[in-house]
Design a protein around this motif. Structure first.
Motif, PDB file in Angstrom:
ATOM      1  N   LEU A  58       0.826  -1.210   0.000  1.00 13.44           N
ATOM      2  CA  LEU A  58       0.000   0.000   0.000  1.00 13.44           C
ATOM      3  C   LEU A  58       0.863   1.264   0.000  1.00 13.44           C
ATOM      4  O   LEU A  58       0.523   2.250  -0.649  1.00 13.44           O
ATOM      5  N   THR A  59       1.971   1.225   0.719  1.00 13.60           N
ATOM      6  CA  THR A  59       2.878   2.364   0.726  1.00 13.60           C
ATOM      7  C   THR A  59       3.478   2.591  -0.656  1.00 13.60           C
ATOM      8  O   THR A  59       3.550   3.723  -1.143  1.00 13.60           O
ATOM      9  N   LEU A  67       2.172   1.798  -3.458  1.00 12.47           N
ATOM     10  CA  LEU A  67       1.105   2.271  -4.334  1.00 12.47           C
ATOM     11  C   LEU A  67       0.638   3.679  -3.981  1.00 12.47           C
ATOM     12  O   LEU A  67      -0.222   4.244  -4.667  1.00 12.47           O
ATOM     13  N   GLY A  68       1.167   4.236  -2.898  1.00  8.88           N
ATOM     14  CA  GLY A  68       0.811   5.595  -2.505  1.00  8.88           C
ATOM     15  C   GLY A  68      -0.514   5.696  -1.798  1.00  8.88           C
ATOM     16  O   GLY A  68      -1.137   6.753  -1.768  1.00  8.88           O
ATOM     17  N   ARG A  69      -0.972   4.622  -1.195  1.00 12.57           N
ATOM     18  CA  ARG A  69      -2.279   4.634  -0.517  1.00 12.57           C
ATOM     19  C   ARG A  69      -2.143   4.675   0.988  1.00 12.57           C
ATOM     20  O   ARG A  69      -3.115   4.534   1.698  1.00 12.57           O
ATOM     21  N   MET A  70      -0.945   4.836   1.479  1.00 14.02           N
ATOM     22  CA  MET A  70      -0.737   4.959   2.929  1.00 14.02           C
ATOM     23  C   MET A  70       0.127   6.139   3.203  1.00 14.02           C
ATOM     24  O   MET A  70       0.940   6.552   2.491  1.00 14.02           O
TER      25      MET A  70
END
Length: 89
Positions: A83-84, A86-89
């Motif tokens: 997630l990190t 992918l830029g979602r965290m």
């Protein structure tokens, strides 16, 4: 017992180097006129979160196998990493 203390120290020390918590603490220290309150606050926070982790694991291992807890923690770390990335965290 001394081996456990030293091993735990190095694992936590290395894990904390360069993570978001350390970077945030560095940012707070640069903005503060007094470094000791930042050091004391961040130290107490690490001690408290470590204490909570030890207490939680003591309770959880009464009901869940340590193997399953370790596997679950590994899966959670992988998910957070993905997630990190992918830029979602």
């Amino acid at each position: 017992m001394f081996n456990i203390i030293i091993t735990t120290f190095w694992i936590v020390f290395i894990a904390e180097l360069g993570d978001k918590t350390q970077l945030q603490t560095m940012l707070l220290a640069t903005r503060s006129k007094s470094l000791w309150p930042v050091f004391l606050g961040s130290s107490l926070a690490l001690v408290l979160s470590s204490f909570l982790g030890v207490c939680a694991s003591t309770i959880l291992t009464k009901y869940i196998s340590p193997h399953y807890l370790q596997t679950g923690a590994g899966v959670v770390f992988i998910v957070i990493g993905v997630l990190t990335l992918l830029g979602r965290m």
